[in-house]
Each structure stands twice: as structure tokens, then as C-alpha cells.
Design an enzyme around this catalytic site. Structure first.
Site, short mmCIF file in Angstrom:
data_model
loop_
_atom_site.label_atom_id
_atom_site.label_comp_id
_atom_site.label_asym_id
_atom_site.label_seq_id
_atom_site.Cartn_x
_atom_site.Cartn_y
_atom_site.Cartn_z
N LYS A 281 11.15 -4.19 -36.52
CA LYS A 281 9.93 -3.79 -37.20
C LYS A 281 9.76 -4.63 -38.47
CE LYS A 281 7.54 0.52 -38.38
NZ LYS A 281 7.67 1.99 -38.43
N GLU A 366 6.11 18.58 -32.88
CA GLU A 366 5.47 19.60 -33.70
C GLU A 366 5.66 21.02 -33.14
OE1 GLU A 366 3.49 15.73 -34.56
OE2 GLU A 366 4.02 16.82 -32.72
N ARG A 394 -1.39 20.42 -32.08
CA ARG A 394 -0.42 20.36 -30.99
C ARG A 394 0.49 21.58 -30.96
NH1 ARG A 394 1.73 14.16 -31.08
NH2 ARG A 394 1.81 14.54 -28.86
#
Length: 533
Positions: A281, A366, A394
Site C-alpha cells: 500500500k 458491523e 448493515r
């Protein structure tokens, strides 16, 4: 070279030297453009070669390429002819920060919520099979963070049950989602990254044992016969293969030639297959590499050379919440904080720094976060679940049935409530008031300023037998707006000489409402502004 790229076909004819030069040019382009507009810089610097390899082996848009999550699709946008639009990245009238169907036939998923693309891929691939389009492939690029979400594993379980799906899963393993990826899967992928293939082990064993007279051959055959056990020890990709998925890798995601060979094998396999790519990254950009926390996952407007913000950021709603939670944490040992792979964006990194054992990052999960919070409340703690408002969608079922039904003392803190502008439509926190308004016993607060964030947070944490929720918007916090008086729990913020008009504000709209009341009064309209807390 970028000016000549109008479609993926333009990169298929390039030789290795041209591809290397193009990779370097794309990285410079991304740093230049994203530093001016803001956006997800780190993830896209890490997928340059990987995206090039995908578009050289597959034929988008006939072959469908999906990204989970879509914030790693900038290079895909460049290779599909949209480099000239990057001056308007994440701006009104410009291109979106995620795939967008209105921009290109090469874009399919507009939802930027993580852990959904494998289910999309399963459905599209099955649809192609059922409609006689078996020659079309589906490629799903899944960030390793997205695999911490349970929906990904529900999809994998179903994908593996169909041998004829032309579905290639590319795991972009950069060891990070928003924050360093945590959990059992992260450990598993780390093992894969550092373990040599069991085939190499067997090759070594064969070479040694074949030189051993009489018993060498039988021992090798026995060893080869129990290779499944050896595989589990030496190369634990067995987890994927136990699901029924063929596994290839891990490969260097920055080696275009190696990735092309792996993807070509996957394409020719004829069934669902997983290709494991290791990427870095922020690759090629020093400020991102030096950013140990998040590798420049998402940035505002920054100096392209240094990576530092061009202007000093004003105090944000998030920082007010984060600092107050730390203060409360010092006062109360029962306070625990929960997030779903977003410690930094929700401000919980400050709480974690001071109270690491009382901070829980569940990964992109979540639903688990909310039900786990109900369990923590039962055990005598007061959990604070901090997520973006859009992501609470969610976990609505868990909020309703696991928290509210059980009268659990859980406090939800929703960042990015309301319109989020450059984050795009799937990040707009515009559903939470409608959803939470139907949850019995749930008490909701929309503070109008920083002082009220602190006040309502402390009030919420005093509630033991019901859930509470605080929502605030993205960006800089407004100046405090004191009340003239409070009547029956309602703050009166502006009072004219008469009461011809009543304005009621919610949350950060208070400042605009006060200005409107003042303007109305100057124009001869009496008014009184009231706000329900």
C-alpha cells in the site's frame, strides 16, 4: 503514455519496458492529481501493476471486473480512458471516487461498502452461465480487509459449490484495510505470505529420498500420499481449498509478468479460483510508506512532495468526540470502545492509545460489532460503537433485536451523518434517522455544536437500560451556539419580539436556522427558533 490510453486494448500491445514506464507514470499521475483533490491515494498506488495485469489478460467490459472496495479502482479508471477527468475527481460534475455506472461500461458496482463484491461476482457469474454466456469471465479484486467481513465468507461458501463458474478471485493482500487488518484471517494471510509452498518441500524430499537405497522410494510415496497433512502445516492455503476453491499463490503483485501468468492460468482453469497477490500500500510514494498508521489510505489536499496538508485543518466533529471519550474513559473504567476497521476515521485511535485493552476493532464486521456490544453491556460494561452513519445500515437488525429488545446500554456514535459530498452517494449518512426512529427505547441526539457533542455523549453514557445514539456530520465543527433558555428540554436559540414564525433545527443545521431567523427579524418577520434535542 497516459494520453494514448483510451481503453484496456491500448495496454495489451505494450512490451515489458513500456509497461514498467507506464506503471511509473501512473504513480506520478496519481500523486499529482489526488494531492490536489483529495482521495484514496495509498490503495491505488499499491494496485498499479495488478490492475495492468488484469486488463491485459481479461477483456473488460465483456469480462466483468469488480472491486471490493471501489476505492482501489483509480487505476482501473485510468486504463478505461478516464485519465483526462481526474482534475475533477470527487468533485461536482467530475468523476466519482468509486466505480460509477454513469461514467463507463467498465464499471458495475457503485456501492462502496466492503465485503459485497464476491456476492456480486457469484450472481453475475451464475447469471452468465444461465443465459448462455459461459465465455464471459468475472474477476473480483478483494482487498484483504474485505475478507474480515462475514458476507465475503458466505459468498465464498456458495461460490465453491459450483465448479463451472468462470470466476477469478484476486486477493489484494497489502496487510491493511483502513487500519492494520486484524483478526484470525489477517494472521492466516500472514502465514501464507511467509510460508514456502508445500510442492517445494516435496520436491526437496523427493530429491533426498530418491538417493536413499531401498527405503527411499516407499518413504517418498508415503510422504506424497499424506500431502494434505503436509499442506496444512507447510502451506495453509488449505483453508481455501477445503472450501472447494483452487488456490494459486502467493505472487508478487508488483511483478506484472508473474501476475499475468497466474491470471492466465486462473482464466484457463474453468472454475472458481483464487489468486493471492502481495502488494504494498502506498508503493513508490515516500510519505505514504512512512505513514505507518494507514499508508495514506485517504488524504485531503496535500503537498505532493511532502504529503503534508496544504492548510491546517480546523477542529472536526470527530476530534471533539474523540477527546471527550478519552476524558470519560479516564473517569470510568466501564467504558469500552468498538469499531469496524476504522479506528482513525472515527477518532477511536486516541482512545486506543490510552486504553488499548478497552478498545476493540472487529474488522469489517458491523453486525458482529453491534451484537458483541450487547454482550459487553450484559457483562456490566458500557460499550461505545463508533461507525460511519452509512455503515450502521448493515447492522440494523442487530440494533433492533440484539440491543434494543434486550434493553442493552449501548451508545452508538455515528460519524459522517448527513450528506458527505465528495465521498459519494453510498457514503451519505441519510438513512439513520429514518431507521433508528422506529427502534423502541432508542434515544437519539443530534448535537448542534461541539459543546453539545460533549454534553450529549455524557448523557448517553449515563443510560444503563436502553440504547442511545449520537450523530454528527463530516468536517469542521461549528462555533458553539449557546441557548437563551431551555424549556421542557428544548433549547431556545433565538428569540425575537414576536412569535410569527417557529423554526426547528436538527443538529448542525442550527447555525443556518439562527442566521435565517435573524435575517427574517431584520426584514420585519418575528420568529423564535426551537430545537428538539
Amino acid at each position: 503514455m497516459l494520453e494514448s490510453i483510451k481503453s484496456p486494448a491500448d495496454v495489451k500491445a505494450m512490451d515489458r519496458a513500456q509497461l514498467e514506464a507506464l506503471s511509473s507514470e501512473i504513480r506520478k499521475f496519481l500523486v499529482e492529481k489526488v494531492s490536489k483533490t483529495g482521495g484514496h491515494l495509498g490503495p491505488n498506488l499499491g494496485v498499479v501493476e495488478l490492475t495492468l495485469a488484469i486488463h491485459r489478460i481479461f477483456d473488460s467490459p465483456r469480462d466483468v471486473v469488480l472491486f471490493d472496495t471501489g476505492h482501489q479502482s483509480y487505476v482501473h479508471k485510468i486504463l478505461t480512458g478516464r485519465a483526462g477527468d481526474f482534475d475533477g475527481l470527487r468533485q461536482r460534475g467530475g468523476i466519482a471516487g468509486y466505480p460509477n455506472r454513469s461514467e463507463s461500461d467498465h464499471d458495475v458496482i457503485e456501492n462502496s461498502h466492503a465485503s459485497t463484491a464476491l456476492s456480486w461476482g457469484d450472481g453475475i457469474s451464475r447469471g452468465f452461465s444461465l443465459t448462455g454466456q459461459e465465455d464471459r469471465h468475472v474477476v473480483v479484486v478483494v482487498g484483504d480487509g474485505a475478507l474480515t467481513g462475514g458476507m465475503s465468507w458466505e459468498a465464498l461458501n456458495n461460490i465453491a459449490s459450483s465448479d463451472d463458474l468462470k470466476l477469478v478471485i484476486v486477493v489484494n493482500d497489502n496487510e491493511r484495510s483502513y487500519s492494520p487488518t486484524i483478526g484470525g484471517l489477517a494472521t492466516y494471510l500472514s502465514t501464507l505470505r511467509t510460508t514456502s509452498g508445500y510442492e517445494k518441500f516435496l520436491d526437496w524430499g523427493k530429491g533426498v529420498l530418491e538417493k536413499t537405497p531401498v527405503v527411499g522410494g516407499p518413504i517418498y510415496e508415503t510422504l506424497h500420499g499424506v500431502k494434505k497433512g503436509i499442506k496444512d502445516i507447510v502451506a495453509p492455503q488449505g483453508m481455501f481449498e477445503d472450501l472447494g476453491l483452487k488456490y494459486l499463490g502467493p505472487f508478487d503483485g508488483h511483478d506484472i509478468e508473474a501476475m499475468e501468468k497466474a491470471l492466465l492460468k486462473a482464466k484457463e482453469f474453468g472454475g472458481p479460483i483464487l489468486v493471492h497477490a502481495i502488494t504494498e500500500k502506498g508503493r513508490g510514494y515516500a510519505p505514504a510508506i512512512e505513514d505507518e498508521a494507514e499508508k495514506f489510505h485517504a488524504v485531503g489536499i496535500v503537498d505532493a512532495e511532502t504529503g503534508l496538508p496544504v492548510k491546517k485543518s480546523a477542529a472536526s466533529w470527530t476530534s471533539v468526540f474523540a477527546n471527550e471519550l478519552v476524558e470519560i474513559g479516564r473517569e470510568r473504567k466501564d467504558i469500552v470502545a468498538i469499531t469496524a476497521a476504522m479506528l482513525g476515521p472515527t477518532g477511536l485511535d486516541k482512545f486506543q492509545k490510552e486504553f488499548p485493552t478497552r478498545t476493540i476493532d472487529v474488522g469489517i464486521a458491523e453486525q458482529h460489532a453491534v451484537t458483541s456490544a450487547a454482550g459487553l453491556a450484559f457483562a456490566g460494561l458500557h460499550p461505545v460503537v463508533a461507525v460511519y452513519a452509512t455503515f450502521l445500515n448493515r447492522a440494523f437488525d442487530q440494533m433492533l433485536l440484539d440491543v434494543a429488545l434486550h434493553k442493552a446500554g449501548v451508545t452508538f456514535v455515528l460519524d459522517r451523518a448527513g450528506i458527505t459530498g465528495d465521498d459519494g452517494p453510498s457514503h451519505n449518512g441519510i438513512w439513520d434517522l429514518a431507521l433508528t426512529g422506529i427502534v423502541p427505547t432508542l434515544q437519539v441526539a443530534a448535537p448542534r455544536d461541539g459543546a453539545r457533542v460533549k454534553e450529549t455523549l455524557r448523557e448517553a453514557l449515563q443510560v444503563k437500560d436502553a440504547p442511545t445514539l449520537i450523530r454528527f456530520p463530516k468536517g469542521a465543527v461549528v462555533a458553539d451556539i449557546p441557548a437563551f433558555e431551555r424549556r421542557d428540554g428544548v433549547d431556545v436559540l433565538y428569540r425575537g419580539e414576536s412569535a410569527d414564525v417557529l423554526l426547528v433545527s436538527v443538529g448542525a443545521m442550527a447555525q443556518i436556522a439562527v442566521e435565517a431567523a435573524s435575517q427574517a427579524y431584520r426584514e420585519g418577520v418575528g420568529g423564535r427558533l426551537r430545537r428538539n434535542r
